[in-house]
Motif scaffolding. Structure first.
Motif, mmCIF file in Angstrom:
data_model
loop_
_atom_site.group_PDB
_atom_site.id
_atom_site.type_symbol
_atom_site.label_atom_id
_atom_site.label_comp_id
_atom_site.label_asym_id
_atom_site.label_seq_id
_atom_site.Cartn_x
_atom_site.Cartn_y
_atom_site.Cartn_z
ATOM 1 N N UNK A 72 1.795 8.608 3.632
ATOM 2 C CA UNK A 72 2.938 8.274 2.776
ATOM 3 C C UNK A 72 2.723 6.901 2.172
ATOM 4 N N UNK A 73 3.229 6.705 0.966
ATOM 5 C CA UNK A 73 3.071 5.424 0.276
ATOM 6 C C UNK A 73 4.329 5.099 -0.503
ATOM 7 N N UNK A 74 4.589 3.823 -0.627
ATOM 8 C CA UNK A 74 5.719 3.389 -1.447
ATOM 9 C C UNK A 74 5.309 2.170 -2.254
ATOM 10 N N UNK A 75 5.780 2.137 -3.491
ATOM 11 C CA UNK A 75 5.446 1.022 -4.369
ATOM 12 C C UNK A 75 6.165 -0.236 -3.927
ATOM 13 N N UNK A 76 5.465 -1.361 -4.014
ATOM 14 C CA UNK A 76 6.051 -2.660 -3.689
ATOM 15 C C UNK A 76 6.605 -3.269 -4.977
ATOM 16 N N UNK A 77 7.868 -3.671 -4.922
ATOM 17 C CA UNK A 77 8.538 -4.202 -6.103
ATOM 18 C C UNK A 77 8.867 -5.684 -5.900
ATOM 19 N N UNK A 78 9.647 -6.232 -6.824
ATOM 20 C CA UNK A 78 10.060 -7.643 -6.785
ATOM 21 C C UNK A 78 8.868 -8.594 -6.886
ATOM 22 N N UNK A 79 7.795 -8.145 -7.515
ATOM 23 C CA UNK A 79 6.640 -9.020 -7.728
ATOM 24 C C UNK A 79 6.898 -9.929 -8.937
ATOM 25 N N UNK A 80 6.347 -11.124 -8.873
ATOM 26 C CA UNK A 80 6.372 -12.023 -10.026
ATOM 27 C C UNK A 80 4.970 -12.193 -10.607
ATOM 28 N N UNK A 81 4.027 -11.406 -10.114
ATOM 29 C CA UNK A 81 2.632 -11.493 -10.528
ATOM 30 C C UNK A 81 2.058 -10.083 -10.539
ATOM 31 N N UNK A 82 1.062 -9.845 -11.404
ATOM 32 C CA UNK A 82 0.455 -8.516 -11.532
ATOM 33 C C UNK A 82 1.518 -7.423 -11.714
ATOM 34 N N UNK A 83 2.461 -7.708 -12.565
ATOM 35 C CA UNK A 83 3.538 -6.749 -12.786
ATOM 36 C C UNK A 83 3.074 -5.565 -13.638
ATOM 37 N N UNK A 84 1.979 -5.736 -14.366
ATOM 38 C CA UNK A 84 1.413 -4.621 -15.122
ATOM 39 C C UNK A 84 0.346 -3.924 -14.276
ATOM 40 N N UNK A 85 0.661 -3.756 -13.023
ATOM 41 C CA UNK A 85 -0.233 -3.109 -12.068
ATOM 42 C C UNK A 85 0.619 -2.506 -10.966
ATOM 43 N N UNK A 86 0.183 -1.375 -10.432
ATOM 44 C CA UNK A 86 0.920 -0.723 -9.343
ATOM 45 C C UNK A 86 0.396 -1.236 -8.009
ATOM 46 N N UNK A 87 1.273 -1.834 -7.222
ATOM 47 C CA UNK A 87 0.926 -2.328 -5.893
ATOM 48 C C UNK A 87 1.773 -1.587 -4.872
ATOM 49 N N UNK A 88 1.166 -1.161 -3.792
ATOM 50 C CA UNK A 88 1.899 -0.335 -2.836
ATOM 51 C C UNK A 88 1.412 -0.589 -1.418
ATOM 52 N N UNK A 89 2.143 -0.043 -0.478
ATOM 53 C CA UNK A 89 1.696 0.003 0.908
ATOM 54 C C UNK A 89 1.678 1.466 1.322
ATOM 55 N N UNK A 90 0.783 1.811 2.245
ATOM 56 C CA UNK A 90 0.783 3.181 2.719
ATOM 57 C C UNK A 90 0.669 3.231 4.227
ATOM 58 N N UNK A 91 1.178 4.331 4.764
ATOM 59 C CA UNK A 91 1.201 4.531 6.211
ATOM 60 C C UNK A 91 0.455 5.809 6.567
ATOM 61 N N UNK A 92 -0.156 5.785 7.736
ATOM 62 C CA UNK A 92 -0.881 6.931 8.268
ATOM 63 C C UNK A 92 -0.245 7.291 9.606
ATOM 64 N N UNK A 93 0.427 8.433 9.634
ATOM 65 C CA UNK A 93 1.141 8.872 10.835
ATOM 66 C C UNK A 93 0.492 10.156 11.342
ATOM 67 N N UNK A 94 -0.438 9.984 12.275
ATOM 68 C CA UNK A 94 -1.187 11.131 12.808
ATOM 69 C C UNK A 94 -1.809 11.960 11.687
ATOM 70 N N UNK A 95 -2.464 11.270 10.763
ATOM 71 C CA UNK A 95 -3.137 11.946 9.655
ATOM 72 C C UNK A 95 -4.422 12.588 10.181
ATOM 73 N N UNK A 96 -4.506 13.875 10.058
ATOM 74 C CA UNK A 96 -5.680 14.614 10.558
ATOM 75 C C UNK A 96 -6.620 14.929 9.391
ATOM 76 N N UNK A 97 -7.858 14.498 9.514
ATOM 77 C CA UNK A 97 -8.861 14.789 8.491
ATOM 78 C C UNK A 97 -10.104 15.347 9.173
ATOM 79 N N UNK A 98 -10.842 16.204 8.493
ATOM 80 C CA UNK A 98 -12.066 16.748 9.079
ATOM 81 C C UNK A 98 -13.163 15.689 9.135
ATOM 82 N N UNK A 99 -14.185 15.976 9.908
ATOM 83 C CA UNK A 99 -15.270 15.006 10.064
ATOM 84 C C UNK A 99 -15.963 14.717 8.746
#
Length: 388
Positions: free
Chosen positions: A199-226
Motif C-alpha cells: 500500500x502507498x499514500x502520497x505525501x502532501x504539504x511539501x514546500x519543495x519538489x511540488x511538481x513531483x509525486x512523493x509517497x511512502x509505502x508499506x509492506x504488510x506480509x507481502x508475498x512474492x515468488x523467488x
C-alpha cells in the motif's frame, strides 16, 4: 554584442554535434511542453506523471544510458545534458527521469535476471510502466544499513514487511524496487505494486519538489515468488550503486536549475529600473552576476569532466560525491542570490527563482546529504572512515 552565460567560456565547443542536437531537442520539449505548465503543477502540487512519462519515453530519455531492452545506450555525458535541461525547467521533472532510469531501471538492468529485464524494462523505457525505488525508511535515510524492512523465506516465496518513505512516484508506480534485510544480508526485489499487502499514500504539504509525486509505502506480509528477487544484488553495494547513478544526474541537473535562475535574473535586472537606471548598471549587481556566472561555469566544467570519466568507465564514487556536493551547494547559493536581485518579485511564481530555490533544498539533501558526501570525500583522502 552581449555575451551569454553559455558563451562565456564557450563550453559548447566541448560537446559533440550529437550532444548539441540532443540538448536542443530536450530544451525545445522543455520550453514547449513543460515550462508553460510547470508553475501550475508546482502551485497545485499535482503533476501528470503518467502522461509525461509516455511523452518522455517517446523521446527516448527513460533509461537512455542503458543498453538494450528499448534503451538507446547513450553516453553518460548525453544523459547528463538531458538532466540539465529538464532541471532547468524543474527539479521534479528531472527526478521523474532520474528515478525511473537511474534507480528503478538501473537496478533491474544491473542486478536483475534476464527474465526480469525482459518483463519490466521495455515498458519502463516507453514510459508505460512506472517504477519507484524503495530504500529510505522513516528512521533510516543517510544510514540505509540500519533498515528495518525484512525479507523472510517461506518455502519458495519471500515475505516482505516494513515501510519506506520519501519515495518518488511510489503511489502511482507499477513496480517497486524494494531493499530489505534478509538472513544473508541486504537483498532487492522487483515487487508489482498490485501485490496484496503493498500500500502507498502520497505525501502532501511539501514546500519543495511540488511538481513531483512523493509517497511512502508499506509492506504488510507481502508475498512474492523467488523470481522477484534481484539475483545479482549482494549487500548494500546493490542499492548504493544505484544511488551513484542518480547522483551523477544531479551533478548536471543542479547546473540546469542554477542556469535558469541566472538567465531569469539577467533578463530582470536589464529591464528593472532603480533610481532612474537599470538595475544591471550598478556595480554591486554586476559583481553578484559575475560571481554567480563564474561558479556556474566551474560547475558546468566539473559536470562535463565527470561525464567524460564516466564514459571512459573510470569514474569513482568519491568523484561523483565531489560533483554532487559542489554543484548542488553552488546552485542553491546562486538561486538565493538571484532571489535578492529580484527583490519582492523573487518570491513569486511569476519568476522561476523561488521555485528552483525551494526545489534545491530537497536536491541538497536527497541522494546523500552534503555531510555524507563530505565524509565520502574525506575517507577517500585520509583512508579513514568517519561515518561512525
Amino acid at each position: 554584442m552581449t555575451t551569454t552565460i553559455e558563451s562565456l567560456l564557450d563550453l559548447d565547443s566541448l560537446l559533440t554535434p550529437e550532444d548539441l542536437e540532443l540538448r536542443t531537442m530536450v530544451r525545445q520539449f522543455g520550453e514547449q511542453r513543460l515550462r508553460p505548465n510547470v508553475t501550475e503543477w508546482f502551485e497545485a502540487g499535482e503533476v501528470p506523471v503518467r502522461d509525461l512519462a509516455v511523452e518522455i519515453g517517446k523521446l527516448g530519455l527513460l533509461g537512455m544510458h542503458l543498453e538494450g531492452y528499448g534503451c538507446s545506450g547513450s553516453s553518460a555525458t548525453a544523459y547528463g545534458l538531458v538532466c540539465e535541461e529538464l532541471e532547468a525547467v524543474d527539479s521534479g521533472l528531472r527526478s521523474l527521469v532520474s528515478v525511473q532510469g537511474s534507480l528503478a531501471m538501473f537496478a533491474i538492468h544491473r542486478w536483475g535476471s534476464e527474465e526480469q529485464r525482459e518483463q519490466w524494462l521495455p515498458g519502463m523505457a516507453a514510459g508505460e510502466v512506472i517504477g519507484c525505488f524503495g530504500l529510505t525508511e522513516p528512521d533510516f535515510g543517510s544510514n540505509p544499513g540500519g533498515m528495518r524492512t525484512t525479507a523472510r523465506r517461506d518455502g519458495s516465496d519471500w515475505i516482505l514487511n516494513g515501510s519506506k518513505m520519501w519515495i518518488t512516484n511510489a503511489s502511482i508506480a507499477d513496480v517497486a524496487i524494494v531493499w530489505a534485510r534478509a538472513e544473508e544480508g541486504v537483498v532487492g526485489f522487483a515487487v508489482p505494486t498490485t501485490t496484496p499487502g503493498f500500500s502507498a499514500r502520497e505525501m502532501t504539504h511539501k514546500m519543495s519538489l511540488r511538481a513531483s509525486v512523493t509517497a511512502e509505502f508499506s509492506l504488510d506480509d507481502v508475498r512474492v515468488p523467488d523470481d522477484a528477487k534481484l539475483p545479482g544484488a549482494r549487500g548494500l553495494s546493490g542499492p548504493l550503486a544505484c544511488l551513484n547513478e542518480a547522483r551523477f544526474g544531479i551533478v548536471f541537473g543542479s547546473v540546469g536549475a542554477a542556469r535558469d535562475c541566472l538567465e531569469a535574473t539577467l533578463d530582470y535586472v536589464g529591464t528593472r529600473e532603480v533610481f532612474d537606471k537599470p538595475l544591471s548598471g550598478y556595480q554591486l549587481t554586476q559583481a553578484k552576476i559575475a560571481d554567480m556566472a563564474v561558479e556556474l561555469a566551474k560547475a558546468q566544467l566539473l559536470a562535463l569532466h565527470l561525464g567524460r570519466l564516466k564514459d571512459q568507465g573510470t569514474i569513482k564514487p568519491e568523484q561523483v560525491s565531489v560533483g554532487k556536493l559542489n554543484n548542488v551547494r553552488e546552485a542553491i547559493k546562486i538561486a538565493r542570490q538571484c532571489r535578492t536581485l529580484l527583490g519582492a518579485n523573487g518570491i513569486t511564481l511569476e519568476y522561476p527563482v523561488i521555485r528552483h530555490a525551494n526545489n534545491l533544498e530537497s536536491v541538497l539533501t536527497y541522494e546523500g546529504t552534503s555531510e555524507v558526501h563530505q565524509l565520502v570525500i574525506g575517507e577517500a583522502l585520509t583512508g579513514v572512515s568517519a561515518f561512525r
